[in-house]
Motif scaffolding. Sequence first.
Motif, PDB file in Angstrom:
ATOM      1  N   PHE A 302       0.837  -1.202   0.000  1.00  0.00           N
ATOM      2  CA  PHE A 302       0.000   0.000   0.000  1.00  0.00           C
ATOM      3  C   PHE A 302       0.872   1.252   0.000  1.00  0.00           C
ATOM      4  O   PHE A 302       1.900   1.318   0.674  1.00  0.00           O
ATOM      5  CB  PHE A 302      -0.939  -0.002   1.214  1.00  0.00           C
ATOM      6  CG  PHE A 302      -2.077  -0.971   1.070  1.00  0.00           C
ATOM      7  CD1 PHE A 302      -3.217  -0.626   0.356  1.00  0.00           C
ATOM      8  CD2 PHE A 302      -1.997  -2.243   1.628  1.00  0.00           C
ATOM      9  CE1 PHE A 302      -4.261  -1.524   0.202  1.00  0.00           C
ATOM     10  CE2 PHE A 302      -3.032  -3.149   1.481  1.00  0.00           C
ATOM     11  CZ  PHE A 302      -4.174  -2.794   0.761  1.00  0.00           C
ATOM     12  N   LEU A 303       0.428   2.255  -0.758  1.00  0.00           N
ATOM     13  CA  LEU A 303       1.214   3.472  -0.951  1.00  0.00           C
ATOM     14  C   LEU A 303       1.051   4.474   0.183  1.00  0.00           C
ATOM     15  O   LEU A 303       1.961   5.270   0.444  1.00  0.00           O
ATOM     16  CB  LEU A 303       0.813   4.141  -2.273  1.00  0.00           C
ATOM     17  CG  LEU A 303       1.135   3.359  -3.548  1.00  0.00           C
ATOM     18  CD1 LEU A 303       0.540   4.063  -4.759  1.00  0.00           C
ATOM     19  CD2 LEU A 303       2.641   3.216  -3.709  1.00  0.00           C
ATOM     20  N   ASP A 304      -0.110   4.466   0.839  1.00  0.00           N
ATOM     21  CA  ASP A 304      -0.401   5.487   1.849  1.00  0.00           C
ATOM     22  C   ASP A 304      -1.102   4.856   3.053  1.00  0.00           C
ATOM     23  O   ASP A 304      -1.751   3.810   2.923  1.00  0.00           O
ATOM     24  CB  ASP A 304      -1.322   6.571   1.269  1.00  0.00           C
ATOM     25  CG  ASP A 304      -0.737   7.219   0.027  1.00  0.00           C
ATOM     26  OD1 ASP A 304       0.292   7.903   0.165  1.00  0.00           O
ATOM     27  OD2 ASP A 304      -1.306   7.018  -1.066  1.00  0.00           O
ATOM     28  N   PRO A 305      -1.011   5.503   4.214  1.00  0.00           N
ATOM     29  CA  PRO A 305      -1.759   5.019   5.383  1.00  0.00           C
ATOM     30  C   PRO A 305      -3.258   4.988   5.078  1.00  0.00           C
ATOM     31  O   PRO A 305      -3.810   5.981   4.592  1.00  0.00           O
ATOM     32  CB  PRO A 305      -1.438   6.058   6.468  1.00  0.00           C
ATOM     33  CG  PRO A 305      -0.175   6.718   6.016  1.00  0.00           C
ATOM     34  CD  PRO A 305      -0.209   6.706   4.522  1.00  0.00           C
ATOM     35  N   GLU A 306      -3.870   3.840   5.325  1.00  0.00           N
ATOM     36  CA  GLU A 306      -5.301   3.648   5.059  1.00  0.00           C
ATOM     37  C   GLU A 306      -5.654   3.843   3.584  1.00  0.00           C
ATOM     38  O   GLU A 306      -6.828   3.949   3.226  1.00  0.00           O
ATOM     39  CB  GLU A 306      -6.159   4.597   5.919  1.00  0.00           C
ATOM     40  CG  GLU A 306      -5.945   4.437   7.408  1.00  0.00           C
ATOM     41  CD  GLU A 306      -6.264   3.030   7.898  1.00  0.00           C
ATOM     42  OE1 GLU A 306      -7.202   2.413   7.370  1.00  0.00           O
ATOM     43  OE2 GLU A 306      -5.552   2.552   8.805  1.00  0.00           O
ATOM     44  N   GLY A 307      -4.631   3.892   2.726  1.00  0.00           N
ATOM     45  CA  GLY A 307      -4.873   4.116   1.303  1.00  0.00           C
ATOM     46  C   GLY A 307      -5.418   2.877   0.614  1.00  0.00           C
ATOM     47  O   GLY A 307      -5.456   1.779   1.177  1.00  0.00           O
ATOM     48  N   LEU A 308      -5.824   3.052  -0.637  1.00  0.00           N
ATOM     49  CA  LEU A 308      -6.426   1.968  -1.407  1.00  0.00           C
ATOM     50  C   LEU A 308      -5.508   1.457  -2.508  1.00  0.00           C
ATOM     51  O   LEU A 308      -5.689   0.349  -3.003  1.00  0.00           O
ATOM     52  CB  LEU A 308      -7.753   2.440  -2.018  1.00  0.00           C
ATOM     53  CG  LEU A 308      -8.805   2.955  -1.024  1.00  0.00           C
ATOM     54  CD1 LEU A 308     -10.048   3.424  -1.774  1.00  0.00           C
ATOM     55  CD2 LEU A 308      -9.162   1.882  -0.004  1.00  0.00           C
ATOM     56  N   GLN A 309      -4.533   2.263  -2.903  1.00  0.00           N
ATOM     57  CA  GLN A 309      -3.669   1.886  -4.016  1.00  0.00           C
ATOM     58  C   GLN A 309      -2.435   1.134  -3.531  1.00  0.00           C
ATOM     59  O   GLN A 309      -1.890   1.426  -2.458  1.00  0.00           O
ATOM     60  CB  GLN A 309      -3.240   3.125  -4.800  1.00  0.00           C
ATOM     61  CG  GLN A 309      -4.363   3.766  -5.604  1.00  0.00           C
ATOM     62  CD  GLN A 309      -3.833   4.878  -6.490  1.00  0.00           C
ATOM     63  OE1 GLN A 309      -3.112   5.765  -6.035  1.00  0.00           O
ATOM     64  NE2 GLN A 309      -4.181   4.831  -7.772  1.00  0.00           N
ATOM     65  N   THR A 310      -1.993   0.169  -4.356  1.00  0.00           N
ATOM     66  CA  THR A 310      -0.786  -0.597  -4.043  1.00  0.00           C
ATOM     67  C   THR A 310       0.187  -0.520  -5.207  1.00  0.00           C
ATOM     68  O   THR A 310      -0.178  -0.149  -6.325  1.00  0.00           O
ATOM     69  CB  THR A 310      -1.107  -2.080  -3.778  1.00  0.00           C
ATOM     70  OG1 THR A 310      -1.638  -2.672  -4.975  1.00  0.00           O
ATOM     71  CG2 THR A 310      -2.088  -2.249  -2.633  1.00  0.00           C
ATOM     72  N   ARG A 311       1.419  -0.881  -4.912  1.00  0.00           N
ATOM     73  CA  ARG A 311       2.430  -1.028  -5.960  1.00  0.00           C
ATOM     74  C   ARG A 311       3.055  -2.405  -5.816  1.00  0.00           C
ATOM     75  O   ARG A 311       3.048  -3.002  -4.731  1.00  0.00           O
ATOM     76  CB  ARG A 311       3.515   0.043  -5.820  1.00  0.00           C
ATOM     77  CG  ARG A 311       4.318  -0.081  -4.530  1.00  0.00           C
ATOM     78  CD  ARG A 311       5.413   0.980  -4.405  1.00  0.00           C
ATOM     79  NE  ARG A 311       6.098   0.878  -3.115  1.00  0.00           N
ATOM     80  CZ  ARG A 311       7.135   0.086  -2.873  1.00  0.00           C
ATOM     81  NH1 ARG A 311       7.622  -0.695  -3.840  1.00  0.00           N
ATOM     82  NH2 ARG A 311       7.693   0.051  -1.680  1.00  0.00           N
ATOM     83  N   THR A 312       3.591  -2.923  -6.902  1.00  0.00           N
ATOM     84  CA  THR A 312       4.331  -4.180  -6.838  1.00  0.00           C
ATOM     85  C   THR A 312       5.730  -3.894  -6.308  1.00  0.00           C
ATOM     86  O   THR A 312       6.452  -3.061  -6.870  1.00  0.00           O
ATOM     87  CB  THR A 312       4.425  -4.830  -8.227  1.00  0.00           C
ATOM     88  OG1 THR A 312       3.113  -5.206  -8.654  1.00  0.00           O
ATOM     89  CG2 THR A 312       5.313  -6.070  -8.190  1.00  0.00           C
ATOM     90  N   ALA A 313       6.089  -4.542  -5.217  1.00  0.00           N
ATOM     91  CA  ALA A 313       7.423  -4.373  -4.638  1.00  0.00           C
ATOM     92  C   ALA A 313       8.324  -5.493  -5.137  1.00  0.00           C
ATOM     93  O   ALA A 313       7.879  -6.631  -5.332  1.00  0.00           O
ATOM     94  CB  ALA A 313       7.353  -4.397  -3.117  1.00  0.00           C
ATOM     95  N   SER A 314       9.584  -5.191  -5.342  1.00  0.00           N
ATOM     96  CA  SER A 314      10.530  -6.223  -5.765  1.00  0.00           C
ATOM     97  C   SER A 314      10.809  -7.172  -4.605  1.00  0.00           C
ATOM     98  O   SER A 314      10.681  -6.808  -3.432  1.00  0.00           O
ATOM     99  CB  SER A 314      11.838  -5.585  -6.235  1.00  0.00           C
ATOM    100  OG  SER A 314      12.515  -4.990  -5.140  1.00  0.00           O
TER     101      SER A 314
END
Length: 356
Positions: A302-314
């Motif tokens: 997750f990108l932000d606290p309580e956020g909805l968007q994610t990123r793929t981490a290596s």
Amino acid sequence: MSDLISDVNSDGTDQYKDPTDSIPSGPSRRIVLHFDLNNTILVSDAVTRQGTVAALEYFLSTVTWGRMTKGKWEWLSEAPSLLQPCEGANTYYSQFGRVAGFTTVGPGRRFRKVLGEHLELLRWPSDLPADKELSVKGEDGKLYHWILPSFFQMLQDLASQGVEFSVLFCTFGSDLPRVLNAVKSAVEQGTHPLFPDLPALKLRVNVTAGRIKCSSKGATLIRGEEHVSTRDGERHVYQYLSSAEGLGGFQDHFDWWARNTYSILGGKPLWIDPFDPKVQHIFTDDNIRQNDEDTIVHPKVFLDPEGLQTRTASTSELYDLCLVQNDLLKAISEPGYFTRRIQICMENYEGNIQKG
């Protein structure tokens, strides 16, 4: 947000501590442990019909290294290792695929002693009768542990250290229902002769095997009457998995991984919130590799606290924080192996938790 970065040696060997050591002090955090089955806590594979001996030989072919030189294979490792010994080295498996009898009649004869030593460590105690759920007869006619004792040791260790945890088995294979029933007998009824006190931990096992389906539109998790989907938001799935109790499991979507050329993007999904002070997810799998073109877990951060968007981490970003590449040989030979790997992840995560 700064990336999560591991600050320990990639194999973690110099970080090992006595498994009876206390978990690091700090905020009390629930640990959700995601465990692969085959070549992680089982030394066998129902899908490929590999028994104990064949499964261990296969694993050895994935952790022994060499390279092609003038059309011939040249060994670069004298001992098995999870990590590439030098630039340009490949595992025997990545170069040639599965080879029957790798150490016995195949090219890996130099590692035959390693095979024999670890098979001996896997032997079911000779003074105990066979157990239809917890022991298995190998191709050599000998009786072996089906589930590694180090897994049950980990349950005891974490409970004795006061760690609040749950376990989710995550596998592409077909062994999940049998594993859940065997673990239920051991954990709830005390049927494991080496761990008769497990019922005192008051852990419960959900024997309903769930399924995870992935597509370009997201992921859906179904277990009995439970149904959650990323269509309702990835945060929704994260909260569902973070609230898991006891032990349970899901069969992951192998075809999706295959369609994504066995890369990180098709791997078993793992949602991570680095801002969450209350929950840490840790995934242990022998096929986790620091090569995102050839790894088995898809970390979605997750990108932000309580956020909805994610990123793929290596994989390398989360190695020894949320991802553990299982060393099957150590999981066999060291009773405290899984406990120590989790301790390392907890310590590293404590230093890397995001403050929002």
